[in-house]
Structure formats: C-alpha cells, structure tokens
Design a protein around this motif. Structure first.
Motif, PDB file in Angstrom:
ATOM      1  N   HIS A  72     -37.811  71.564  18.499  1.00  0.00           N
ATOM      2  CA  HIS A  72     -37.285  70.348  18.755  1.00  0.00           C
ATOM      3  C   HIS A  72     -38.870  69.434  19.286  1.00  0.00           C
ATOM      4  CE1 HIS A  72     -32.936  71.872  19.697  1.00  0.00           C
ATOM      5  NE2 HIS A  72     -32.725  71.100  19.961  1.00  0.00           N
ATOM      6  N   HIS A  73     -39.708  69.823  18.880  1.00  0.00           N
ATOM      7  CA  HIS A  73     -41.230  69.433  19.579  1.00  0.00           C
ATOM      8  C   HIS A  73     -41.169  67.886  18.081  1.00  0.00           C
ATOM      9  CE1 HIS A  73     -45.714  68.826  19.539  1.00  0.00           C
ATOM     10  NE2 HIS A  73     -45.057  68.987  20.750  1.00  0.00           N
ATOM     11  N   PRO A  74     -42.016  66.879  18.171  1.00  0.00           N
ATOM     12  CA  PRO A  74     -41.792  65.254  17.552  1.00  0.00           C
ATOM     13  C   PRO A  74     -43.145  66.382  15.813  1.00  0.00           C
ATOM     14  CG  PRO A  74     -42.884  65.145  19.469  1.00  0.00           C
ATOM     15  CD  PRO A  74     -41.954  66.059  19.931  1.00  0.00           C
ATOM     16  N   VAL A  75     -43.451  67.059  16.609  1.00  0.00           N
ATOM     17  CA  VAL A  75     -44.678  67.222  15.189  1.00  0.00           C
ATOM     18  C   VAL A  75     -44.697  68.698  15.124  1.00  0.00           C
ATOM     19  CG1 VAL A  75     -46.908  67.529  14.604  1.00  0.00           C
ATOM     20  CG2 VAL A  75     -45.988  65.728  15.684  1.00  0.00           C
ATOM     21  N   LEU A  76     -44.308  69.418  16.050  1.00  0.00           N
ATOM     22  CA  LEU A  76     -43.888  71.152  14.935  1.00  0.00           C
ATOM     23  C   LEU A  76     -42.593  71.590  13.958  1.00  0.00           C
ATOM     24  CD1 LEU A  76     -45.637  73.124  18.340  1.00  0.00           C
ATOM     25  CD2 LEU A  76     -47.047  72.854  16.285  1.00  0.00           C
ATOM     26  N   GLY A  77     -41.680  70.520  14.986  1.00  0.00           N
ATOM     27  CA  GLY A  77     -40.580  71.215  14.292  1.00  0.00           C
ATOM     28  C   GLY A  77     -40.612  70.879  12.814  1.00  0.00           C
ATOM     29  N   LEU A 121     -31.641  69.051   9.382  1.00  0.00           N
ATOM     30  CA  LEU A 121     -31.268  69.871  10.268  1.00  0.00           C
ATOM     31  C   LEU A 121     -32.799  69.167  10.822  1.00  0.00           C
ATOM     32  CD1 LEU A 121     -30.419  71.450  12.695  1.00  0.00           C
ATOM     33  CD2 LEU A 121     -32.405  73.746  11.963  1.00  0.00           C
ATOM     34  N   ILE A 122     -33.927  69.390  10.715  1.00  0.00           N
ATOM     35  CA  ILE A 122     -34.372  68.039  11.870  1.00  0.00           C
ATOM     36  C   ILE A 122     -34.094  66.870  11.749  1.00  0.00           C
ATOM     37  CG2 ILE A 122     -36.709  67.740  11.814  1.00  0.00           C
ATOM     38  CD1 ILE A 122     -37.913  70.202  10.170  1.00  0.00           C
ATOM     39  N   PRO A 123     -34.137  65.522  11.155  1.00  0.00           N
ATOM     40  CA  PRO A 123     -33.556  64.897  10.695  1.00  0.00           C
ATOM     41  C   PRO A 123     -32.314  64.783  11.717  1.00  0.00           C
ATOM     42  CG  PRO A 123     -33.735  64.935   8.690  1.00  0.00           C
ATOM     43  CD  PRO A 123     -34.218  66.103   9.533  1.00  0.00           C
ATOM     44  N   TYR A 124     -31.488  65.383  12.039  1.00  0.00           N
ATOM     45  CA  TYR A 124     -30.099  65.378  12.508  1.00  0.00           C
ATOM     46  C   TYR A 124     -30.531  65.910  14.366  1.00  0.00           C
ATOM     47  CZ  TYR A 124     -26.536  67.000  15.102  1.00  0.00           C
ATOM     48  OH  TYR A 124     -25.021  67.523  16.364  1.00  0.00           O
ATOM     49  N   LEU A 125     -31.456  66.862  14.111  1.00  0.00           N
ATOM     50  CA  LEU A 125     -32.265  66.877  15.814  1.00  0.00           C
ATOM     51  C   LEU A 125     -32.975  65.418  16.012  1.00  0.00           C
ATOM     52  CD1 LEU A 125     -33.810  70.631  15.620  1.00  0.00           C
ATOM     53  CD2 LEU A 125     -31.452  69.423  16.554  1.00  0.00           C
ATOM     54  N   VAL A 126     -33.332  64.547  15.437  1.00  0.00           N
ATOM     55  CA  VAL A 126     -34.007  63.484  15.478  1.00  0.00           C
ATOM     56  C   VAL A 126     -33.168  62.286  15.890  1.00  0.00           C
ATOM     57  CG1 VAL A 126     -35.707  61.821  15.350  1.00  0.00           C
ATOM     58  CG2 VAL A 126     -36.390  63.782  14.458  1.00  0.00           C
ATOM     59  N   GLY A 129     -30.919  62.986  19.038  1.00  0.00           N
ATOM     60  CA  GLY A 129     -31.805  63.109  20.545  1.00  0.00           C
ATOM     61  C   GLY A 129     -32.108  61.742  21.514  1.00  0.00           C
ATOM     62  N   ASP A 130     -33.130  62.101  21.722  1.00  0.00           N
ATOM     63  CA  ASP A 130     -33.563  60.650  23.535  1.00  0.00           C
ATOM     64  C   ASP A 130     -34.486  59.841  22.665  1.00  0.00           C
ATOM     65  OD1 ASP A 130     -31.815  61.962  25.062  1.00  0.00           O
ATOM     66  OD2 ASP A 130     -32.955  63.335  26.164  1.00  0.00           O
ATOM     67  N   GLY A 131     -34.374  59.935  21.231  1.00  0.00           N
ATOM     68  CA  GLY A 131     -35.284  59.616  20.944  1.00  0.00           C
ATOM     69  C   GLY A 131     -37.059  59.093  20.938  1.00  0.00           C
ATOM     70  N   ILE A 132     -38.049  59.180  19.922  1.00  0.00           N
ATOM     71  CA  ILE A 132     -39.572  59.873  19.990  1.00  0.00           C
ATOM     72  C   ILE A 132     -40.393  58.093  19.681  1.00  0.00           C
ATOM     73  CG2 ILE A 132     -41.085  60.769  18.477  1.00  0.00           C
ATOM     74  CD1 ILE A 132     -38.641  62.886  17.610  1.00  0.00           C
ATOM     75  N   ASP A 133     -41.049  58.469  20.801  1.00  0.00           N
ATOM     76  CA  ASP A 133     -42.347  57.880  20.364  1.00  0.00           C
ATOM     77  C   ASP A 133     -43.224  57.400  19.596  1.00  0.00           C
ATOM     78  OD1 ASP A 133     -44.049  55.996  21.637  1.00  0.00           O
ATOM     79  OD2 ASP A 133     -44.478  56.819  23.471  1.00  0.00           O
TER      80      ASP A 133
END
Length: 340
Positions: A72-77, A121-126, A129-133
C-alpha cells in the motif's frame, strides 16, 4: 537479509543482470567474448532469482502485515511487480542466449501471472484509496506498465513457435500487454513530469529512479520490434519500425537528462547507496538493447556504435552496483550475527 524486512525491490537486481546478459549476447557480434559473459550472467542470474524467491514468499506467510504495508506504500508497492518482470527477463535470457525453449516457457508462464496481478492490483489500490500527494509520485510508478511491455520480450518468439489456438492466445496476451503497458506509461509519464516541475527534487535515496524512464522506452522499442517480426499478419512492417526509431530518439533526450540530474545529486545533494541503485541498470540495459535493435534494423552503424559505447557504461554501473550490494549484504549479515 531478514525475511521480515525483505524489500520487494530485490528482484530489480535480477532484472538488471538479465538485461546485461541480453545485450552482452547482442554485442557479441562486435566482441565474441561477450557471449561467454552473457551465458555466465544468465546462470548466475537464475541462481539469484531462486535465492530471492524464498524470502519473498516467506514474508507473505510469516509477516503478512509488513508485506501488505509495503504493497500500500505509494512508492514501494510498485516494486512488487519486479518479481514478474525478473522472470520474463530470465525467459528471454534462456531463449536468446541458450535457445532453451523449455526454461523460456517455464519462466514466461511464471512471470506473466505476477505481471498481470500487480498491473491491475496496484492501480486498483490507488484508485480506491484516499488519494496520493503528487509529491510521492516517482518514476517507480512506471514498473507495472514496464512489466506489461516486457511480456513479449520472449513471448513474441514463443508466439511464433506456437500454432493453432495456442498461437492465437499468445497473440492476444502479447498485444494486450504491450498496448496497455505502453499507453499506461504515456499517461503516467505526464504525471511524473508534472511532479518534477511542481515539487523539489526527489529524496536522495530514490534519485536513481530517474533512470527508470529508459525502461519503457527501451523495452517498448525492443518488444515492438519482436512483435512485428513474429506477426505474419502484419505485412507492412516499416511504419512500426519507424515508430520504434522515433521512440528510441526520445530515449536519447531522457538518457542525457538522467545523466545531468544524477550529477546534480552527486555535486549538490547526495547519492547514497541503496537497493534503488538497481534502477540504474535494467532501464539502461533495456535502452542499450533497443539501440542495438534500431541500429541493426535500419543499418545505421552510428546508432549501433552508440549502443556499444553505452554497453560499457552499463557494465561499469552493474559492477559498481553489484559490488556495493554484495558488500552491504555481507556487512548486514555480519551485523545481524554479531547482534545475536
């Protein structure tokens, strides 16, 4: 290497080593000893891949919360996709260097499901989610699209070796993967470029990710050429080859920009070693491979020679990054044994 803290980005080392093996095979036409190097790198890389599989899977079994946190991390994921890409690169290594169709199929069939899983999966989580700066957006976001683009790296040739329904299914998978990966990359590139313009330089620890942009450019060109070559239904191939030449040309601009920005970090900021240094290797390797293919396709020796010069830069960067990785791995292991 502790299982609890095992970083999904470790498989970037397999991607980079595999890319170096492929371009060593390509440029063995200029220096025959490079074929031996390519074979040695493929064997080493296969062992490395097998070694990394255990902590990757065990972390999901024993430390699922830690694995999910990274996902769920915006970079590590985004680095979770590297396991699939690594397998696909190994598939190409065994097919192109050893002509081993059995292992090529095995690695391809292993890698494709992982690439597809994380590409969705990764785009789905994004998206849910609550949004990413935008400040947290980096070129690491290109990894899932790169995984899709790399599917035909051996898949195109395996497609040409198939027949009947299997060939039709392979055609569907390869073209779906390349098309979706390439256009996702174009969309994400605009967002990443906006981040570069809007915010201060990325943190020093992930500065090498600047080079990741060469991955979709280089791999996109190489796999497009492979698909066109393997597709009998494409009668007029020149427009696709010309598009690859244009895409490769954009890569020249990004390569120079990546070098300039790297020197900026070295001179004015900092460039500490981390696993992120493997972001130097696969993208540059993919671009060197594309340079060879473009130069060969059009018979332009200047382009081919430019790629050969980049090859030596790639080899030097692989030696430095590999050496520092091994050194830190040994020191970390010694520290853990000492603490116990």
């Amino acid at each position: 290497m502790g299982i609890k803290d095992f970083a999904p980005s470790w498989f970037a080392s397999v991607m980079g080593t595999g890319a170096l093996a492929l371009v060593s095979r390509a440029y063995s036409s200029k220096l025959t000893a490079l074929l031996t190097l390519g074979k040695a790198l493929t064997c080493l890389n296969t062992l490395l891949f097998a070694f990394l599989l255990y902590p990757w899977f065990m972390r999901w079994l024993k430390y699922k919360e830690n694995a999910l946190r990274d996902l769920h991390h915006p970079v590590l994921g985004n680095f979770y996709g590297t396991i699939g890409v690594a397998a696909l690169v190994l598939s190409a290594d065994w097919l192109c260097i050893f002509n081993n169709k059995g292992l090529a199929w095995a690695f391809w069939l292993f890698g494709v499901p992982f690439v597809l899983l994380f590409a969705f999966l990764i785009p789905y989580l994004v998206f849910t989610g609550d949004g990413i700066d935008t400040k947290n957006i980096t070129p690491a976001w290109f990894i899932p699209p790169v995984g899709l683009i790399v599917v035909p790296i051996s898949g195109a040739k395996l497609m040409s070796l198939s027949s009947g329904a299997a060939r039709e299914l392979m055609t569907f998978i390869n073209y779906f993967a390349w098309g979706s990966g390439f256009f996702l990359y174009l969309a994400l590139f605009a967002i990443v470029l906006y981040r570069f313009i809007r915010h201060e330089p990325m943190p020093c620890g992930i500065a090498p990710s600047i080079w990741i942009n060469l991955g979709p450019i280089g791999a996109g060109t190489s796999t497009l050429y492979a698909l066109v070559k393997a597709s009998d239904f494409i009668k007029l191939k020149e427009p696709f080859l010309a598009f690859g030449l244009i895409l490769w040309g954009f890569g020249v601009w990004w390569f120079v920009m990546a070098v300039i920005l790297t020197f900026h970090y070295i001179r004015k900021l900092n460039l500490p070693y981390s696993l992120a240094w493997w972001a130097f290797i696969f993208p540059l390797g993919a671009y060197v491979s594309a340079t060879f293919k473009v130069g060969t396709a059009f018979g332009i020796n200047t382009i081919t020679d430019f790629g050969f010069a980049l090859y030596w830069l790639l080899l030097a960067m692989w030696l430095v990054t590999g050496g520092l990785t091994l050194k830190n791995f040994v020191l970390k292991g010694s520290g853990q044994r000492g603490a116990s």
